[in-house]
Design a protein around this motif. Structure first.
Motif, mmCIF file in Angstrom:
data_model
loop_
_atom_site.group_PDB
_atom_site.id
_atom_site.type_symbol
_atom_site.label_atom_id
_atom_site.label_comp_id
_atom_site.label_asym_id
_atom_site.label_seq_id
_atom_site.Cartn_x
_atom_site.Cartn_y
_atom_site.Cartn_z
ATOM 1 N N ARG A 57 0.828 -1.205 0.000
ATOM 2 C CA ARG A 57 0.000 0.000 0.000
ATOM 3 C C ARG A 57 0.867 1.261 0.000
ATOM 4 N N LYS A 58 0.241 2.401 -0.109
ATOM 5 C CA LYS A 58 0.987 3.638 -0.313
ATOM 6 C C LYS A 58 0.711 4.675 0.776
ATOM 7 N N SER A 59 1.598 5.651 0.852
ATOM 8 C CA SER A 59 1.489 6.745 1.820
ATOM 9 C C SER A 59 1.707 8.076 1.094
ATOM 10 N N VAL A 60 1.385 9.153 1.795
ATOM 11 C CA VAL A 60 1.641 10.492 1.256
ATOM 12 C C VAL A 60 3.115 10.834 1.500
ATOM 13 N N VAL A 61 3.829 11.214 0.420
ATOM 14 C CA VAL A 61 5.253 11.545 0.524
ATOM 15 C C VAL A 61 5.517 12.900 -0.143
ATOM 16 N N ALA A 62 6.664 13.447 0.158
ATOM 17 C CA ALA A 62 7.072 14.707 -0.476
ATOM 18 C C ALA A 62 7.602 14.430 -1.868
ATOM 19 N N SER A 63 7.072 15.138 -2.858
ATOM 20 C CA SER A 63 7.548 14.946 -4.234
ATOM 21 C C SER A 63 8.838 15.729 -4.486
ATOM 22 N N LYS A 64 9.098 16.680 -3.616
ATOM 23 C CA LYS A 64 10.334 17.460 -3.675
ATOM 24 C C LYS A 64 10.585 18.024 -2.279
ATOM 25 N N LYS A 65 11.651 18.747 -2.128
ATOM 26 C CA LYS A 65 11.976 19.316 -0.813
ATOM 27 C C LYS A 65 10.886 20.296 -0.372
ATOM 28 N N ILE A 66 10.427 20.126 0.860
ATOM 29 C CA ILE A 66 9.409 21.010 1.420
ATOM 30 C C ILE A 66 10.008 21.690 2.651
#
Length: 341
Positions: free
Chosen positions: A287-296
């Protein structure tokens, strides 16, 4: 939760001993090494069962060597003595399998009762034999259990048979009903397995299936319909000349059959859809989770431009992304880092 003790398989030896007690004992040996709870024979006196000129059924003519013999002559050769049944019952105790038999006349019922049986299988051929059913009821006790086969019958006949069995000493709750088709072997189109649902609904009794078809598919389908009682013929040799050998499983097939029945029952599980214990580890990985697509950066707003949904599933569930959008990040996140709040 499925428990093996709740599933009852009857190894139907019938008359596949060919009138030989040594063969009967070999059948017990085979059944005892399978997962069958009972081995079942047939108890009768030929002279009490059939007239001497009665013709054999078509399947009996086809499956037996002597095409011209009468039904009486065939059954007489397959008959065991009263002493034999006591010997077989004691042998079953030794082999740790329960002895069961079908009485075909009052004398045979009395014999089985005398040697200690309190569970009796009633043949489809006696479904409409109300005097015999009432005799069984009268001679039974309050703890007697009946397994009633219903081949060649209809719902009305079954209801009347139950009424006769419960006329005196047998409780309705102690009766199990076996759906079956009385041909050996029975064709696929004649099995009518959907009637199991009807019997459950109309009778409110334990419903099982006596399988006279070729192979094991029918029994597996019946198990899928929620039954806990299966009866299946087996034999030492399918090529022996007797009425039921061809519709029976050989020893290897019978052991595979019982294993598959227990597997099928276990596979059914419960009606509750939930994560299975063995899925928990897979769930975290797949399954999947919410991750940062770039540096935040801390203080930056979450948006669809800086968030993605990726494996593993050890963080916020994907549906939580809706609540994140527009909110301010309280800390820094590097690319691909799982978002935590």
């Amino acid at each position: 939760m499925f428990k093996e003790k709740d599933l009852i398989i009857i190894a139907e030896a019938g008359v596949n001993h060919d009138g030989c007690i040594k063969k009967a004992k070999k059948l017990i040996d085979i059944a005892s090494t399978s997962k069958a709870k009972f081995i079942k024979f047939q108890t009768y006196k030929a002279e009490n069962l059939v007239t001497k000129k009665a013709r054999k059924a078509k399947y009996q003519i086809k499956n037996t060597k002597n095409k011209k013999e009468t039904q009486y002559e065939m059954l007489k050769k397959l008959e065991l003595s009263s002493k034999d049944y006591l010997i077989l019952k004691r042998y079953c105790i030794k082999k740790k399998i329960k002895f069961l038999s079908t009485p075909f006349d009052s004398e045979s019922f009395d014999l089985l009762k005398k040697i200690g049986l309190n569970i009796f299988k009633i043949s489809s051929s006696d479904l409409n034999n109300l005097p015999f059913l009432e005799y069984i009821s009268k001679k039974s006790n309050k703890s007697t259990k009946i397994i009633l086969s219903t081949g060649m019958g209809n719902l009305k006949e079954i209801i009347i048979a139950i009424r006769s069995l419960t006329k005196f000493n047998i409780f309705k709750k102690n009766i199990s009903i076996l759906h079956c088709t009385s041909n050996y072997p029975a064709s696929d189109g004649s099995l009518n397995l959907n009637v199991i649902k009807t019997l459950k609904q109309k009778l409110r009794l334990n419903i099982g299936y006596s399988d006279h078809s070729v192979g094991v598919v029918a029994s597996l389908v019946a198990i899928g319909m929620g039954i806990n009682l299966i009866e299946k013929h087996f034999t030492l040799n399918q090529f022996s000349k007797g009425p039921d050998h061809k519709a029976s499983l050989n020893p290897k097939q019978f052991k595979e059959f019982t294993n598959n029945i227990f597997r099928a029952k276990k596979m059914l599980g419960s009606n509750l859809k939930k994560t299975q214990p063995e899925e928990i580890q897979v769930k975290k990985v797949a399954r999947k989770s919410v991750v940062a697509s770039k540096k935040i950066k801390k203080g930056e707003k979450f948006s669809y431009k800086n968030l993605l949904i990726k494996r593993p599933g050890t963080g916020l569930e994907p549906k939580k992304i809706y609540k994140l959008i527009g909110k301010i990040s309280k800390k820094n996140f590097r690319k691909d880092q799982i978002i935590t709040i």
